[in-house]
Write an enzyme that holds these catalytic residues in place. Sequence first.
Site, PDB file in Angstrom:
ATOM      1  CB  CYS A   7      29.900 -21.469   5.805  1.00 26.26           C
ATOM      2  SG  CYS A   7      29.404 -23.153   5.532  1.00 26.26           S
ATOM      3  CB  VAL A  63      30.556 -42.342  18.912  1.00 29.86           C
ATOM      4  CG1 VAL A  63      30.511 -43.809  18.468  1.00 29.86           C
ATOM      5  CG2 VAL A  63      29.166 -41.889  19.372  1.00 29.86           C
ATOM      6  NE  ARG A 105      10.695 -30.405  10.504  1.00 30.16           N
ATOM      7  CZ  ARG A 105      11.924 -30.279  10.010  1.00 30.16           C
ATOM      8  NH1 ARG A 105      12.260 -30.922   8.889  1.00 30.16           N
ATOM      9  NH2 ARG A 105      12.803 -29.531  10.611  1.00 30.16           N
ATOM     10  CB  ALA A 132      24.966 -34.124   7.946  1.00 30.10           C
TER      11      ALA A 132
END
Lengths: 487, 487
Positions: free
Chosen positions: B51, B88, B28, B18
């Site tokens: 996965c 973080v 982009r 993600a």
Amino acid sequence: MNLSRARERLVVIGGDAAGMSAASQARRLKGPGELEIVAFERGHFTSYSACGIPYWVGGDVTERDELVARTPEEHRARDIDLRLRTEVTELDLDRQRVRARDVDSGEEAWTSYDKLVLATGARPIRPDMPGADAAGVHGVQTLDDGQALLDTLEHTRGRRAVVVGAGYIGVEMAEALIKRGYEVTVVNRGSEPMSTLDPDMGCLVHEAMEGLGITMVNDAEVTKILTGEGGTSPLERSRELGGGRELRGGRELRGGRVRAVVTQDREFPADVVVLGIGVRPETTLARAAGLPLGPHGGLLTDRSMRVRGQENIWAGGDCVEVLDLVSGQERHIPLGTHANKHGQVIGTNAGGGYATFPGVVGTAVSKVCDLEIARTGLREKDAHRVGLRFESVTIESTSRAGYYPNASPMTVKMLAEHRTGRLLGVQIVGREGAGKRVDIAAVALTAGMTVEQMTALDLGYAPPFSPVWDPILVAARKASAKIRGTS
Amino acid sequence: MNLSRARERLVVIGGDAAGMSAASQARRLKGPGELEIVAFERGHFTSYSACGIPYWVGGDVTERDELVARTPEEHRARDIDLRLRTEVTELDLDRQRVRARDVDSGEEAWTSYDKLVLATGARPIRPDMPGADAAGVHGVQTLDDGQALLDTLEHTRGRRAVVVGAGYIGVEMAEALIKRGYEVTVVNRGSEPMSTLDPDMGCLVHEAMEGLGITMVNDAEVTKILTGEGGTSPLERSRELGGGRELRGGRELRGGRVRAVVTQDREFPADVVVLGIGVRPETTLARAAGLPLGPHGGLLTDRSMRVRGQENIWAGGDCVEVLDLVSGQERHIPLGTHANKHGQVIGTNAGGGYATFPGVVGTAVSKVCDLEIARTGLREKDAHRVGLRFESVTIESTSRAGYYPNASPMTVKMLAEHRTGRLLGVQIVGREGAGKRVDIAAVALTAGMTVEQMTALDLGYAPPFSPVWDPILVAARKASAKIRGTS
């Protein structure tokens, strides 16, 4: 007022998928005490898979009877009065009756009906040229055709086969003949094989076929078939066996066995020739009776598969035209899966229930050896023809995650309507796992989805089944970006 | 008024699917002159396929790096300021800044942001029981976890493996270990494996797993893990390597190597143990910052993947809850394909474009050896839970025409809403060709189709690909008949 209610009679013309599905479904809804069902079939067989013939010829299916889903005896056991080898020669709509002729005895008789189902199928296009009926030249429309071809292959020493036509049947027969050890040439009128695809996708099929050792000859018009020493025409032999319902009778042998297929500029030596140049709706009876036919020569029906303007006549299968939900126009798509659905709908309605067939989106899938070919919706030329402006994208992806064993490449072409982004069509050429992905697009087309909506589709993902972005999603993303003007 | 426009800074927390999809897509749309992008990742890797780990462990994938879609160097080459091994530790929403700690040096610093992306992923559920951290007990969430397991497998003489949990990861790891020659026992809390299916379908998976030589133990609660002679905990070793971001630090080894897994009533000898009992959203930072969390502990977002109530903070991937379009409720579905879509949507929006993620229908596909398992939509218990009354049907069909070679049986279960007939869910268990058929139902669910509408779907048909009625159509027909009350 007569209070005794007479038993209704449903007459079905045609004993393959559409006709016998209709008969069976009507019988499920109404017992023999309420509904008499009479079915006429010109040939020897009922409810068989014509689509399976190439695999029988190729040896994947070993017995003809495996292709028969339900035998005449099974239908009769369900109280369907099935009359084989009986050809209907006339419809009398005014008096609600049909005239049928016993093919063997020649005897004719009228049978009245309360409800009528026309499921007369399609007839193969046979080129009207010298040699087209020669021994060794075969169609593959009916089980009898398939048997005649197998007999020829068994008795032919030469190993050179020419397939005329490069649509589904042509490429499937090319595979079958390669599997039987033939040297196969496919002679094709179009610029690329599989004219159900755009030429840029057909080109991929072309390359793959050459890779399989099939000689592909495009832009070639067959002008005649040369014959040599004599033999029995398979057409004649097939007629002796009882014949498929598509055979044209009465033609004399023009002489001898096939020797070569001749095109405008070349000659291809051939020991056996297979014709796969398509079919037309068989609507001779319907036309004579004044029933409404569409632009492709097929019967026109409403949503309940009732012949337009008729209260008690239904039609389905290869003899009808169907509504293409994407273009909004009628098409002729002879395909067993539609015929079965039509039969189901007709039988439900004729049996007193309610069902509709909303139309098709034009999905088809096929293979030649391990190459899978699929399409749904409109090609570029279809979109042009019906006045739809579109964007087109083509992407390369793989059937599984790239790192997973046997991930095979596939090419997906997607068309979307200019501005609205509505999906118009998808074409896929690839290997294992490519073909049935077309179903995703078929459902999206049916639902009227845009390519942007498709980018969010929640498709099954795991590395052995798909890249993390399924190839259909990759194409949808690219199409969506193009529609938005960001690419 | 300051007319000089400062360059905006986008901060991304989490460097897998993600987060890095969001960063790449934003890049982009906006070049480095307009947008600075800083991404923090606790571990060593970016953009990898978690996965794929079972297939790497099982030997289908030979190199760890094959699972990496894009390396840190590739991201940096696109002007993304990627900071690996940097965790973080705090979000300061008021001052729009995050505090990050260098994992190796321990140094901390604040970084301000204009736009923030939370992609902190999920953490595996680790049972808090004696022995859970023993040497030879492994999770398989991160690449580091996978490497640690492979090291253990290489140095373990015994061949007895116990997998705890029988969801996707559990069954996939069972396959991986069978392939490596282990004697595999799967210990499962539920009544059948694959609790994402109804038990009657899970039962088919159970039978198939036993047929593959896997010992399946249901209704079993693991109470402790027994250890024997000493060894290095893979958790410790993994931390030394840099660790996956999900590892909890600071825990001391309780002693020695795994020897057995103990349930309420039995003891299963084990040379290696794999934990596959699920994950939870990693939302420690978000929770501390007061961001809105849903019933499953995941961040709540709007359609544009913006955290609810926040103007400039987006969240995606395994740390968020997603809208289930069928139930209308939030779910937590940690799956790479969703994470990638979220990243794409977030990156588009953070880059000044417009995109939305409408939700999911809950599609998943998996396999254990040649058994394919798929589901989409609601199970019976989901439907009950959300107050939907339904009809359920189960049918048996085949992947290809019955007469075609290698036609394999499959079972399809379909749920449709009572009265309306709206499709609610599909579950499939079968062999080759079964799993991805779930996509048909996934699209139909997205479009809100009824099972009656589905009976007319124009799906790809040819004997090598499907029976003339695709198994999904057979199920839809039966469900439709049940809804109409005619069966």
